[in-house]
Design a protein around this motif. Structure first.
Motif, PDB file in Angstrom:
ATOM      1  N   GLY A 297     -45.575  72.735 -40.831  1.00  0.00           N
ATOM      2  CA  GLY A 297     -44.893  73.433 -39.753  1.00  0.00           C
ATOM      3  C   GLY A 297     -44.371  72.480 -38.700  1.00  0.00           C
ATOM      4  O   GLY A 297     -45.088  71.569 -38.279  1.00  0.00           O
ATOM      5  N   GLY A 298     -43.116  72.681 -38.267  1.00  0.00           N
ATOM      6  CA  GLY A 298     -42.558  71.860 -37.201  1.00  0.00           C
ATOM      7  C   GLY A 298     -42.665  70.385 -37.502  1.00  0.00           C
ATOM      8  O   GLY A 298     -42.213  69.899 -38.540  1.00  0.00           O
ATOM      9  N   GLU A 299     -43.305  69.651 -36.566  1.00  0.00           N
ATOM     10  CA  GLU A 299     -43.473  68.202 -36.731  1.00  0.00           C
ATOM     11  C   GLU A 299     -44.869  67.858 -37.233  1.00  0.00           C
ATOM     12  O   GLU A 299     -45.319  66.720 -37.112  1.00  0.00           O
ATOM     13  N   GLU A 300     -45.563  68.828 -37.824  1.00  0.00           N
ATOM     14  CA  GLU A 300     -46.948  68.623 -38.250  1.00  0.00           C
ATOM     15  C   GLU A 300     -47.039  68.533 -39.772  1.00  0.00           C
ATOM     16  O   GLU A 300     -46.410  69.295 -40.501  1.00  0.00           O
ATOM     17  N   TYR A 301     -47.853  67.577 -40.221  1.00  0.00           N
ATOM     18  CA  TYR A 301     -48.080  67.350 -41.648  1.00  0.00           C
ATOM     19  C   TYR A 301     -49.579  67.451 -41.925  1.00  0.00           C
ATOM     20  O   TYR A 301     -50.408  67.337 -41.017  1.00  0.00           O
ATOM     21  N   ALA A 302     -49.901  67.639 -43.197  1.00  0.00           N
ATOM     22  CA  ALA A 302     -51.300  67.609 -43.627  1.00  0.00           C
ATOM     23  C   ALA A 302     -51.377  66.782 -44.901  1.00  0.00           C
ATOM     24  O   ALA A 302     -50.440  66.760 -45.701  1.00  0.00           O
ATOM     25  N   ALA A 303     -52.489  66.080 -45.073  1.00  0.00           N
ATOM     26  CA  ALA A 303     -52.653  65.240 -46.261  1.00  0.00           C
ATOM     27  C   ALA A 303     -54.065  65.389 -46.798  1.00  0.00           C
ATOM     28  O   ALA A 303     -55.025  65.536 -46.030  1.00  0.00           O
ATOM     29  N   LEU A 304     -54.177  65.365 -48.118  1.00  0.00           N
ATOM     30  CA  LEU A 304     -55.468  65.367 -48.796  1.00  0.00           C
ATOM     31  C   LEU A 304     -55.577  64.069 -49.572  1.00  0.00           C
ATOM     32  O   LEU A 304     -54.817  63.835 -50.515  1.00  0.00           O
ATOM     33  N   LEU A 305     -56.499  63.207 -49.150  1.00  0.00           N
ATOM     34  CA  LEU A 305     -56.733  61.935 -49.824  1.00  0.00           C
ATOM     35  C   LEU A 305     -57.862  62.136 -50.824  1.00  0.00           C
ATOM     36  O   LEU A 305     -58.992  62.464 -50.442  1.00  0.00           O
ATOM     37  N   ILE A 306     -57.542  61.943 -52.087  1.00  0.00           N
ATOM     38  CA  ILE A 306     -58.442  62.309 -53.179  1.00  0.00           C
ATOM     39  C   ILE A 306     -59.363  61.149 -53.554  1.00  0.00           C
ATOM     40  O   ILE A 306     -58.920  59.995 -53.617  1.00  0.00           O
ATOM     41  N   ASP A 307     -60.635  61.476 -53.800  1.00  0.00           N
ATOM     42  CA  ASP A 307     -61.612  60.504 -54.309  1.00  0.00           C
ATOM     43  C   ASP A 307     -61.602  59.232 -53.462  1.00  0.00           C
ATOM     44  O   ASP A 307     -61.225  58.154 -53.921  1.00  0.00           O
ATOM     45  N   ILE A 308     -62.046  59.363 -52.221  1.00  0.00           N
ATOM     46  CA  ILE A 308     -61.974  58.252 -51.275  1.00  0.00           C
ATOM     47  C   ILE A 308     -63.225  58.264 -50.398  1.00  0.00           C
ATOM     48  O   ILE A 308     -63.771  59.328 -50.095  1.00  0.00           O
TER      49      ILE A 308
END
Length: 403
Positions: A297-308
């Motif tokens: 949304g808008g200027e917002e991001y989400a990230a999922l870093l796997i196996d870390i």
């Protein structure tokens, strides 16, 4: 079973499907695969028609060499169409090898057209090898429907087996070949060849529907501006990871562009869109290919870093801040230094729900904003250690020495 009727129906079907595929190509000229598959149907129809005319006084080079060459070109066009459809990149060396192999097969057929048995043998082996290549290439295609892929592969492999059986029958009955250069026992392989070719022609148009379905699916899953996963697809992928890898550690990050409202107010929304796209491109470049990143949304991001692990995830967050801050971004005619704030939480899926991890990461993002932005704040799941409390470690500032 009346063989002439079967042949007539098969040729009519191939001709109809070929015309349909060519109309698809005319509608979408960029999809050259449909033109190549239309040529495949046409080659089979013309080659089969010349084979049917062999009892009549035609030149041997026409009724034998040209006929069998057209029958060989039919699967070659299928293979070429699959290459186009799959966006499979052939090196120049591989293209040259393919051209040389096809030229060699046609040359052998030309040299043996006065010997129907030898011509039939070369053609059958060449067609069988081509269908094997089709089955192998289909494994690397972009088709996401496994049932259809296995069905089409089964047709290709069956066709290859039929051709190899026909070649074996020719060798075993070398002294008893008929006008067509085939033993009388090969009537069943001939019939199988006709039916399998017709089935292939009927299945090929389905690829157009699967391709359209894939485009629509990707469109529904991607953010139109950044081409990242959209909000719905990101959270779907997040929940799926929680189900499939319940004991594998991961890190959830919430990322926000700093002072984005100021960019919009100063330069306008069009330039703001450029900033969103530039940051999305930088984030995608820095994260691994198996990590999941989306614009939520808008200027917002989400990230999922796997196996870390936790420390590595923290370093990744710091590196993201560093790379974005170091990158000068052209917005309209001005260069602007963008920065981002990150909130993250390290989690093992079995211990906490996915949306609880997102909530904690979002709280940590708010703490990063409060701490001056361009920082990474790491949250924990302790009820006494929420972001903003004194027990939370200080947000880690962006460091020029980070690698």
């Amino acid at each position: 079973m009346h063989l002439p009727t079967v042949i007539t129906l098969a040729l009519t079907t191939n001709l109809t499907v070929g015309l349909y595929l060519y109309l698809l190509y005319r509608r979408k000229p960029k999809d050259r695969c449909f033109k190549l598959w239309a040529y495949s149907c046409g080659s089979f129809v013309l080659g089969s028609a010349l084979v049917v005319l062999r009892p009549y006084p035609l030149p041997p080079w026409l009724s034998f060499f040209i006929a069998d060459s057209l029958l060989l070109l039919a699967p070659v066009y299928v293979l070429a169409g699959l290459v186009q459809f799959s966006r499979f990149r052939y090196t120049r060396k591989r293209r040259q090898q393919a051209i040389w192999l096809l030229t060699l097969a046609l040359l052998l057929m030309l040299l043996s057209y006065q010997h129907p048995g030898l011509l039939s043998l070369v053609a059958a082996i060449s067609i069988g090898i081509t269908f094997c290549l089709c089955a192998g290439l289909l494994q690397k295609s972009v088709i996401t429907e496994p049932t259809f892929t296995r069905t089409l592969q089964g047709v290709f492999i069956s066709h290859a087996i039929v051709m190899f059986i026909q070649a074996t029958l020719v060798l075993m009955n070398w002294q008893q070949l008929n006008l067509h250069g085939l033993p009388e026992a090969s009537i069943y392989t001939l019939l199988s060849h006709i039916l399998l070719t017709t089935l292939t022609a009927l299945l090929l148009p389905w690829l157009s529907f699967l391709k359209l379905e894939r485009k629509l699916t990707l469109k529904s899953q991607r953010d139109g501006l950044t081409r990242l996963a959209n909000r719905e697809h990101f959270f779907y992928q997040l929940e799926r990871y929680w189900r499939q890898y319940p004991t594998t550690p991961a890190a959830v990050m919430m990322i926000d562009i700093d002072f984005f409202k100021r960019i919009n107010d100063t330069f306008g929304h069009a330039v703001g869109d450029k900033a969103i796209t530039a940051v999305a491109r930088l984030l995608s470049k820095q994260l691994r290919s198996n990590d999941i990143i989306g614009r939520i949304g808008g200027e917002e991001y989400a990230a999922l870093l796997i196996d870390i692990d936790q420390q590595t995830a923290l370093k990744v967050g710091q590196r993201l801040c560093q790379q974005v801050a170091q990158q000068l971004v052209w917005l309209d005619e001005d260069q602007v230094n963008l920065t981002i704030s990150i909130g993250m939480v390290h989690v093992i899926p079995t211990e906490h729900p996915a949306m609880e991890a997102v909530k904690r990461a979002d709280e940590a993002l708010y703490a990063s904003k409060q701490a001056g932005r361009n920082t990474v704040t790491q949250a924990s799941f302790s009820t006494d250690n929420r972001p903003g409390d004194q027990a939370i470690p200080e947000p880690l500032p962006y460091s020029n020495t980070m690698k």
